[in-house]
Design an enzyme around this catalytic site. Structure first.
Site, PDB file in Angstrom:
ATOM      1  N   CYS A   1      -4.468  12.657   0.340  1.00 15.59           N
ATOM      2  CA  CYS A   1      -5.188  12.946  -0.905  1.00 15.59           C
ATOM      3  C   CYS A   1      -6.310  13.935  -0.611  1.00 15.59           C
ATOM      4  O   CYS A   1      -6.470  14.924  -1.309  1.00 15.59           O
ATOM      5  CB  CYS A   1      -5.742  11.667  -1.510  1.00 15.59           C
ATOM      6  SG  CYS A   1      -4.472  10.521  -2.081  1.00 15.59           S
TER       7      CYS A   1
ATOM      8  N   TYR B   1      -8.220   5.135 -13.280  1.00 15.91           N
ATOM      9  CA  TYR B   1      -7.048   4.343 -13.670  1.00 15.91           C
ATOM     10  C   TYR B   1      -7.362   3.529 -14.921  1.00 15.91           C
ATOM     11  O   TYR B   1      -8.501   3.088 -15.128  1.00 15.91           O
ATOM     12  CB  TYR B   1      -6.611   3.425 -12.525  1.00 15.91           C
ATOM     13  CG  TYR B   1      -5.773   4.145 -11.484  1.00 15.91           C
ATOM     14  CD1 TYR B   1      -4.431   4.435 -11.723  1.00 15.91           C
ATOM     15  CD2 TYR B   1      -6.326   4.546 -10.278  1.00 15.91           C
ATOM     16  CE1 TYR B   1      -3.660   5.095 -10.780  1.00 15.91           C
ATOM     17  CE2 TYR B   1      -5.561   5.216  -9.329  1.00 15.91           C
ATOM     18  CZ  TYR B   1      -4.229   5.485  -9.586  1.00 15.91           C
ATOM     19  OH  TYR B   1      -3.462   6.157  -8.661  1.00 15.91           O
TER      20      TYR B   1
ATOM     21  N   ALA C   1      -4.105   0.751  -7.076  1.00 15.78           N
ATOM     22  CA  ALA C   1      -2.792   1.207  -7.553  1.00 15.78           C
ATOM     23  C   ALA C   1      -2.004   1.732  -6.356  1.00 15.78           C
ATOM     24  O   ALA C   1      -2.474   2.612  -5.639  1.00 15.78           O
ATOM     25  CB  ALA C   1      -2.962   2.302  -8.589  1.00 15.78           C
TER      26      ALA C   1
ATOM     27  N   TYR D   1      -3.407  11.019   8.237  1.00 27.14           N
ATOM     28  CA  TYR D   1      -4.599  11.777   8.604  1.00 27.14           C
ATOM     29  C   TYR D   1      -4.847  11.911  10.105  1.00 27.14           C
ATOM     30  O   TYR D   1      -5.066  13.017  10.610  1.00 27.14           O
ATOM     31  CB  TYR D   1      -5.837  11.159   7.946  1.00 27.14           C
ATOM     32  CG  TYR D   1      -5.805  11.186   6.447  1.00 27.14           C
ATOM     33  CD1 TYR D   1      -6.075  12.358   5.740  1.00 27.14           C
ATOM     34  CD2 TYR D   1      -5.496  10.040   5.715  1.00 27.14           C
ATOM     35  CE1 TYR D   1      -6.045  12.393   4.359  1.00 27.14           C
ATOM     36  CE2 TYR D   1      -5.464  10.056   4.333  1.00 27.14           C
ATOM     37  CZ  TYR D   1      -5.735  11.228   3.653  1.00 27.14           C
ATOM     38  OH  TYR D   1      -5.700  11.258   2.290  1.00 27.14           O
TER      39      TYR D   1
ATOM     40  N   GLU E   1     -12.491   3.140   9.242  1.00 28.17           N
ATOM     41  CA  GLU E   1     -11.422   4.043   8.837  1.00 28.17           C
ATOM     42  C   GLU E   1     -11.626   5.429   9.439  1.00 28.17           C
ATOM     43  O   GLU E   1     -10.691   6.045   9.969  1.00 28.17           O
ATOM     44  CB  GLU E   1     -11.351   4.161   7.319  1.00 28.17           C
ATOM     45  CG  GLU E   1     -10.188   5.053   6.870  1.00 28.17           C
ATOM     46  CD  GLU E   1     -10.251   5.446   5.406  1.00 28.17           C
ATOM     47  OE1 GLU E   1      -9.213   5.382   4.730  1.00 28.17           O
ATOM     48  OE2 GLU E   1     -11.352   5.836   4.942  1.00 28.17           O
TER      49      GLU E   1
ATOM     50  N   ASP F   1      -8.796   8.855  -7.073  1.00 29.08           N
ATOM     51  CA  ASP F   1      -9.140   7.637  -7.793  1.00 29.08           C
ATOM     52  C   ASP F   1     -10.667   7.548  -7.789  1.00 29.08           C
ATOM     53  O   ASP F   1     -11.276   7.222  -6.776  1.00 29.08           O
ATOM     54  CB  ASP F   1      -8.487   6.447  -7.070  1.00 29.08           C
ATOM     55  CG  ASP F   1      -8.951   5.088  -7.565  1.00 29.08           C
ATOM     56  OD1 ASP F   1      -9.841   5.024  -8.430  1.00 29.08           O
ATOM     57  OD2 ASP F   1      -8.423   4.073  -7.069  1.00 29.08           O
TER      58      ASP F   1
ATOM     59  N   ARG G   1      -6.472  16.637  -3.669  1.00 21.58           N
ATOM     60  CA  ARG G   1      -5.445  16.950  -4.662  1.00 21.58           C
ATOM     61  C   ARG G   1      -5.404  15.890  -5.747  1.00 21.58           C
ATOM     62  O   ARG G   1      -5.050  16.151  -6.897  1.00 21.58           O
ATOM     63  CB  ARG G   1      -4.067  17.034  -3.988  1.00 21.58           C
ATOM     64  CG  ARG G   1      -3.612  15.712  -3.385  1.00 21.58           C
ATOM     65  CD  ARG G   1      -2.185  15.709  -2.906  1.00 21.58           C
ATOM     66  NE  ARG G   1      -1.862  14.424  -2.310  1.00 21.58           N
ATOM     67  CZ  ARG G   1      -1.438  13.360  -2.996  1.00 21.58           C
ATOM     68  NH1 ARG G   1      -1.300  13.425  -4.305  1.00 21.58           N
ATOM     69  NH2 ARG G   1      -1.174  12.234  -2.375  1.00 21.58           N
TER      70      ARG G   1
ATOM     71  N   TRP H   1      -5.796  -0.064   3.775  1.00 20.08           N
ATOM     72  CA  TRP H   1      -4.489   0.597   3.849  1.00 20.08           C
ATOM     73  C   TRP H   1      -3.325  -0.390   3.859  1.00 20.08           C
ATOM     74  O   TRP H   1      -2.160   0.016   3.953  1.00 20.08           O
ATOM     75  CB  TRP H   1      -4.416   1.462   5.118  1.00 20.08           C
ATOM     76  CG  TRP H   1      -5.112   2.776   5.023  1.00 20.08           C
ATOM     77  CD1 TRP H   1      -6.440   3.032   5.233  1.00 20.08           C
ATOM     78  CD2 TRP H   1      -4.528   4.043   4.710  1.00 20.08           C
ATOM     79  NE1 TRP H   1      -6.705   4.369   5.066  1.00 20.08           N
ATOM     80  CE2 TRP H   1      -5.550   5.014   4.756  1.00 20.08           C
ATOM     81  CE3 TRP H   1      -3.223   4.445   4.404  1.00 20.08           C
ATOM     82  CZ2 TRP H   1      -5.316   6.357   4.497  1.00 20.08           C
ATOM     83  CZ3 TRP H   1      -2.988   5.800   4.160  1.00 20.08           C
ATOM     84  CH2 TRP H   1      -4.030   6.732   4.201  1.00 20.08           C
TER      85      TRP H   1
END
Length: 318
Positions: free
Chosen positions: A200, A263, A317, A148, A62, A223, A220, A84
Site C-alpha cells: 500500500c 471504510y 477489512a 515490504y 513492524e 485505510d 496507492r 498482519w
C-alpha cells in the site's frame, strides 16, 4: 493544538463531507477521495495521534521487521504483534491443507455473526500457535510472500542482481546528501502475484537540506482510520532512525495518498474521534549507543510524554 494532528482530523472530515461511495476488494465498501497530501513538521513532536491511543510498540516491531528484511509472521507474533495475522491466516484457510470449519469471507462474517466469530477466533489462535511452534508450517503459511521487507532489503533486479535499497539510501546520504536518488520502491509488477498483500505504501524518498532529513512516502491505497495513523508514525520513526545514523536532525514528513478512504464500518468510530480535542504530541528517544539502523531493538526506542485519549476499536477489512 497540534497542527500535525489537526490536519489528519481535517482529512477525516473532508472525506466524510466530500468523499464518494465506492465498492472495494474486501466487500466492505468505502467513502473515498483521490489524491491528498499532508506535511508533518517532525520538530514539532512525534506525529502519533492523541485523539485515540495508538499502540506504538506495534509500530516499532513492524518497522524493525521490515528493516530486517523479514517477511514471516513469526517475528511479529514473538513480539505480540497481530496486525498482519489475517493475511497469513487467509493463506492457510484457503489452502488444500486446511481441514477446519469453513472460513470463507471470515473478515466480514466475524463482524456480523457472534457465533462464527468464536469459531474464527479459535482457528486464528490455532494458526498463531502453529506459526510460532512449527517450523514447516511457519515456512508455508507464516510467510507473506515478497512484501515490504524483501523489497526494501533484497530487491531483485532484471539483471539478476539483489539490491539493498535501505543500505543504499544510508550510504548515499552520507557521501552525497544532495542526491535526488534517495529512493526506495516496494512496488514490483512481477512480484504482485507472490505477495499476500501488495504494498500500500509503495515508495518513499528522502531529502537533505540545512542539516535536516525529510521523507515523502506515497500510498496507492489508504485505510484512513486504522492504517494511516500507523503509516505516519512508522515513516516518522524510519526518518528518525536514518537521521540518527547519518548525523542529521529530522525535518518534514510528507504524506501523498492516492485512493484515500474510510471504510463504511468505520464511520461511527471516525465521528467519535472527531469530537475529541488533540493533546500535546509525544517525543521520541533513541539509544545513542546504537549507531546502525539495523542494530536497533525494541528496547532502544522509547516514546516520551504520550498521554492520548482512549482507544477506539474498529474491524480490519481483509
Amino acid at each position: 493544538m497540534s497542527k500535525n494532528e489537526q490536519q489528519y482530523l481535517d482529512l477525516c472530515r473532508y472525506i466524510l463531507e466530500e468523499g464518494r461511495r465506492k465498492e472495494d476488494r474486501t466487500g466492505t465498501g468505502t467513502i473515498s477521495i483521490f489524491g491528498y497530501q499532508m506535511r508533518f513538521d517532525l520538530q514539532e513532536g512525534f506525529p502519533l495521534l492523541t485523539t485515540k491511543r495508538i499502540p506504538f510498540r506495534l509500530i516499532v516491531s513492524e518497522l524493525l521487521w521490515f528493516l530486517k528484511g523479514d517477511t514471516n509472521l513469526r517475528y511479529l507474533l514473538q513480539h505480540n504483534n497481530h496486525i498482519w495475522d489475517e493475511w497469513g491466516f487467509q493463506k492457510w484457510v484457503e489452502s488444500a491443507e486446511y481441514n477446519g470449519p469453513d472460513m470463507t469471507d471470515f473478515g466480514i462474517r466475524s463482524q456480523q455473526d457472534e457465533e462464527f466469530n468464536k469459531v474464527y477466533q479459535e482457528q486464528l489462535a490455532i494458526y498463531q500457535e502453529k506459526v510460532l511452534q512449527d517450523d514447516d508450517f511457519a515456512q508455508k503459511f507464516g510467510d507473506l510472500g515478497n512484501v515490504y521487507g524483501k523489497q526494501w532489503r533484497s530487491w531483485e533486479g532484471a539483471d539478476g542482481e539483489v539490491y539493498d535499497q535501505i543500505q543504499y539510501i544510508i550510504d548515499e546520504i552520507k557521501r552525497n546528501p544532495d542526491s535526488r536518488r534517495l529512493l526506495c520502491n516496494a512496488w514490483s509488477a512481477s512480484e504482485i502475484k507472490n505477495q499476500q498483500l501488495p504494498p500500500c505504501h509503495y515508495a518513499f524518498q528522502f531529502y537533505v537540506a540545512n542539516g535536516k532529513l525529510s521523507c515523502m512516502f506515497n500510498m496507492r491505497s489508504n485505510d484512513v482510520f486504522l492504517g494511516l495513523p500507523f503509516n505516519i508514525a512508522s515513516y516518522a520513526l524510519l526518518t528518525h532512525l536514518i537521521a540518527h545514523e547519518c548525523g542529521l536532525e529530522v525535518g518534514e514528513l510528507i504524506y501523498t495518498g492516492a485512493d484515500v478512504h474510510i471504510y463504511s464500518n468505520h464511520i461511527e468510530q471516525v465521528e467519535k474521534q472527531l469530537l475529541r480535542e488533540p493533546r500535546e504530541l509525544p517525543s521520541l528517544k533513541l539509544n545513542e549507543q546504537v549507531k546502525s539502523v539495523f542494530d536497533f531493538s525494541m528496547n532502544d526506542i522509547e516514546l516520551v510524554g504520550y498521554h492520548p485519549h482512549g482507544p477506539i476499536k474498529a474491524p480490519v477489512a481483509v
